[in-house]
Motif scaffolding. Structure first.
Motif, PDB file in Angstrom:
ATOM      1  N   GLU A 100       0.849  -1.188   0.000  1.00 33.52           N
ATOM      2  CA  GLU A 100       0.000   0.000   0.000  1.00 33.52           C
ATOM      3  C   GLU A 100       0.879   1.229   0.000  1.00 33.52           C
ATOM      4  OE1 GLU A 100      -2.956  -0.460  -0.651  1.00 33.52           O
ATOM      5  OE2 GLU A 100      -3.072  -2.579  -0.154  1.00 33.52           O
ATOM      6  N   CYS A 197      -6.559  -4.976   0.946  1.00 31.59           N
ATOM      7  CA  CYS A 197      -5.187  -4.562   0.660  1.00 31.59           C
ATOM      8  C   CYS A 197      -4.557  -5.441  -0.408  1.00 31.59           C
ATOM      9  CB  CYS A 197      -4.345  -4.553   1.924  1.00 31.59           C
ATOM     10  SG  CYS A 197      -4.294  -6.089   2.830  1.00 31.59           S
ATOM     11  N   TYR A 332      -7.453  -3.338   4.982  1.00 36.28           N
ATOM     12  CA  TYR A 332      -6.797  -2.172   5.572  1.00 36.28           C
ATOM     13  C   TYR A 332      -7.811  -1.047   5.665  1.00 36.28           C
ATOM     14  CZ  TYR A 332      -1.657  -2.267   6.157  1.00 36.28           C
ATOM     15  OH  TYR A 332      -0.382  -2.445   6.625  1.00 36.28           O
ATOM     16  N   ALA A 386      -3.264   3.348  10.483  1.00 40.07           N
ATOM     17  CA  ALA A 386      -3.800   2.343   9.569  1.00 40.07           C
ATOM     18  C   ALA A 386      -4.389   1.217  10.409  1.00 40.07           C
ATOM     19  CB  ALA A 386      -2.710   1.812   8.652  1.00 40.07           C
ATOM     20  N   LEU A 388      -6.080  -2.694  10.330  1.00 40.34           N
ATOM     21  CA  LEU A 388      -5.965  -3.883   9.488  1.00 40.34           C
ATOM     22  C   LEU A 388      -6.618  -5.071  10.162  1.00 40.34           C
ATOM     23  CD1 LEU A 388      -3.494  -5.759  10.862  1.00 40.34           C
ATOM     24  CD2 LEU A 388      -2.125  -3.893   9.930  1.00 40.34           C
TER      25      LEU A 388
END
Length: 578
Positions: A100, A197, A332, A386, A388
């Protein structure tokens, strides 16, 4: 001691992610001689490199430098494992594949970098009917912008329920990603929200797509390209691409760095630069929630159950299918601190912890970073973390005095994690001896700036809101059952305590040879040349002056692609001749 031989060309020190990009691009001109020096061996045919889910089996081997931090006072005295590849392909051969990106590293603007991101990878092609289940509706239309050697895919089970449930849960909270994070084209494209992702895993072969398979293997037989481990002196230029820990070590052993450190180890100073300073990393912490027995997870592999390992290995070898095709990290999301009181608390801390107002280069660099990061941390529109998911339990460090489980448990779990994206804490890496075989002293100084602990705690508290949001909540057993009781966080203080106990490195190291003007505390220029030293560049993550919201792998590829063009332009090296 044998005398070094002279090499009439360009020497690249380090055959890792950036080094092999340079080797490929610079050897396109057959009139140029390119030599790559790599400390590790070529493991590109090793099944542990090829099969995505087996990457952790390499961490305790010679394929990993196996660095550790010094004890971290703000992590309750823990030393943190820092993994870096010691093999051809470097860390791209042993990392977790996540690919990413967020554009805009200081020093190189978005327009300059965008084409280099696209030059490095090939975006996967998916049909419209899959967009909803992947949670990427509305931003898959610009796939033709990329046509590079690194092959990307949505690895693992494309129909896993976590993907769509994750996307809908974030949308129910008002967090919708309006663009592909790898192909953001304007500041109006928000980077707030969730998505499935991408991974650097070849969609056809289901094998790791990394610096060796993408950049080196197709051109390794070029007669003007060689790979050695001998001592060599270059007559044209030396490019150091040894990574964020080893590149500053090489510079310091060569007399480039802080004279006080160099003279301590009997090294004659050549150039005074802040080599090894400005070390940054992304910390990650999470919570594992128990799920029903029918949901697909990697828990039997995490427990290393022999029957599961045998079954999965056979499935992968026979048909390139099954759990080994992915590390289980499917989704994500990028978010700001959602709570207004939380942002206000961060704003107050920012006012109380201003950087030094001196005129030293280190002060100027700290002031610049502070202003850049401050805008993000107090904004409701810019991501400071972020989020996840991993389809399996995550084994984190625990307080030995607690009832927290230290190893894998029976049952099935999904882990929700938070990665601190914009840390203000800065550490260092320096030589610990004049002996090149001695590992450097690494001190990230995690949470040395208390703002980082506050930001991460605020995000950890919001994990509970996400876990309770439908339809994601339907995947979890109710009421929510956490793998570790200590992860039941109700206050900012409890969240801070938890992350100090359990946070680990995401391996996103950067900044130790920062690309900035010398008067602002930089080590290399905009052309990646070491300030004041002729014929020497640094091209790897150590040159990235400020880590962004995203994983760093894609940025290293883009950095190396652009560096290759800069070097070609300087020496008149032609492109695409072989």
């Amino acid at each position: 001691m044998p005398k070094p031989r002279y090499f009439h060309g360009i020497v690249i020190v380090g055959g890792g992610t950036a080094g092999l990009v340079l080797a490929n691009r610079l050897s396109e001109d057959p009139t140029q001689s390119i030599l790559v020096l790599e400390a590790g061996s070529d493991l590109s045919e090793d099944i542990r490199v090829k099969a995505p889910a087996l990457y952790q089996s390499l961490l305790g081997t010679d394929a990993n430098w196996g660095f550790q931090t010094v004890p971290q006072p703000n992590l309750k005295g823990r030393s943190v494992d820092l993994h870096q590849g010691r093999t051809l392909g470097g860390t791209s051969a042993i990392n977790g594949h996540i690919y990413e990106s967020a554009l805009g590293n200081h020093g190189w603007n978005q327009d300059a970098l965008r084409k280099y991101y696209a030059k490095a990878y090939t975006f996967p092609s998916i049909d419209e009917s899959s967009e909803k289940s992947l949670g990427v509706e509305g931003f898959m239309g610009s796939n033709n912008l990329s046509n590079g050697p690194v092959q990307l895919s949505f690895a693992g089970n494309m129909d896993h329920p976590i993907r769509e449930a994750w996307a809908e849960a974030f949308r129910s909270q008002g967090h919708y990603m309006s663009c592909n994070p790898l192909q953001r084209t304007s500041d109006s494209d928000t980077l707030i929200g969730s998505f499935s992702c991408l991974s650097s895993i070849n969609p056809e072969t289901k094998e790791r797509s990394f610096a060796v398979s993408a950049y080196y293997d197709p051109i390794k037989d070029r007669p003007n390209l060689d790979l050695l481990t001998n001592t060599v002196l270059a007559t044209k230029e030396v490019i150091i691409s040894a990574g964020v820990f080893q590149s500053p070590k090489i510079l310091e052993l060569s007399g480039i760095g802080d004279p006080r450190i160099l003279t301590e180890y009997g090294i004659e100073p050549v150039k005074n630069l802040p080599v090894g300073e400005n070390l940054q990393d992304h910390l990650i912490c999470g919570t594992s929630f128990e799920v029903g027995k029918d949901l697909e997870t990697l828990d039997d592999l995490i427990r290393q159950e022999p029957a599961a390992i045998e079954r999965s290995m056979q499935e992968y070898l026979m048909s390139r299918t099954g759990p080994l095709t992915s590390i289980g990290m499917h989704t994500y999301a990028y978010l700001p601190v959602i709570s207004k009181p939380g942002r206000e608390a961060i704003d107050a801390l920012l006012r109380d912890h201003l950087p030094p107002l001196g005129d030293l280069p280190s002060d100027i660099r700290a002031q610049m970073y502070y202003q850049l990061v401050k805008k993000t941390l107090i904004s409701a529109q810019l991501p400071s973390a972020a989020y996840l998911s991993v389809v399996g339990q995550q084994i984190l460090p625990v307080d030995p005095r607690s009832d927290s489980p230290a190893g894998p448990l029976p049952g099935k779990f999904i882990t929700l994690g938070v990665m601190l994206s914009q840390p203000l804490s800065r550490g260092s890496v320096h030589i610990a001896s004049s002996d090149p075989s001695v590992a450097p002293r690494i001190d990230p100084k995690y949470f040395s700036n208390p703002i980082d602990a506050e930001v991460m705690a605020q995000h950890m508290l919001y994990l509970d809101t996400i876990a309770k949001s439908s339809p994601l909540s339907k995947l979890f057993k109710q009421p929510l059952r956490r793998r570790d009781p200590a992860a039941d966080l109700t206050t900012v203080d409890s969240a801070k305590n938890y992350v100090r106990t359990s946070a680990i490195s995401m391996w996103h190291y950067a900044g130790t040879c920062a690309m900035l003007p010398e008067e602002k505390g930089g080590v290399v220029s905009n052309e990646l040349k070491v300030h004041g030293v002729k014929g020497l560049r640094v091209v790897d993550s150590s040159a990235i002056p400020l880590i962004s919201t995203a994983n760093i792998q894609s940025t290293v590829y883009a950095l190396a692609e652009r560096a290759a063009d800069l070097i070609k332009e300087e020496y008149g090296i032609q492109s695409g001749l072989v």
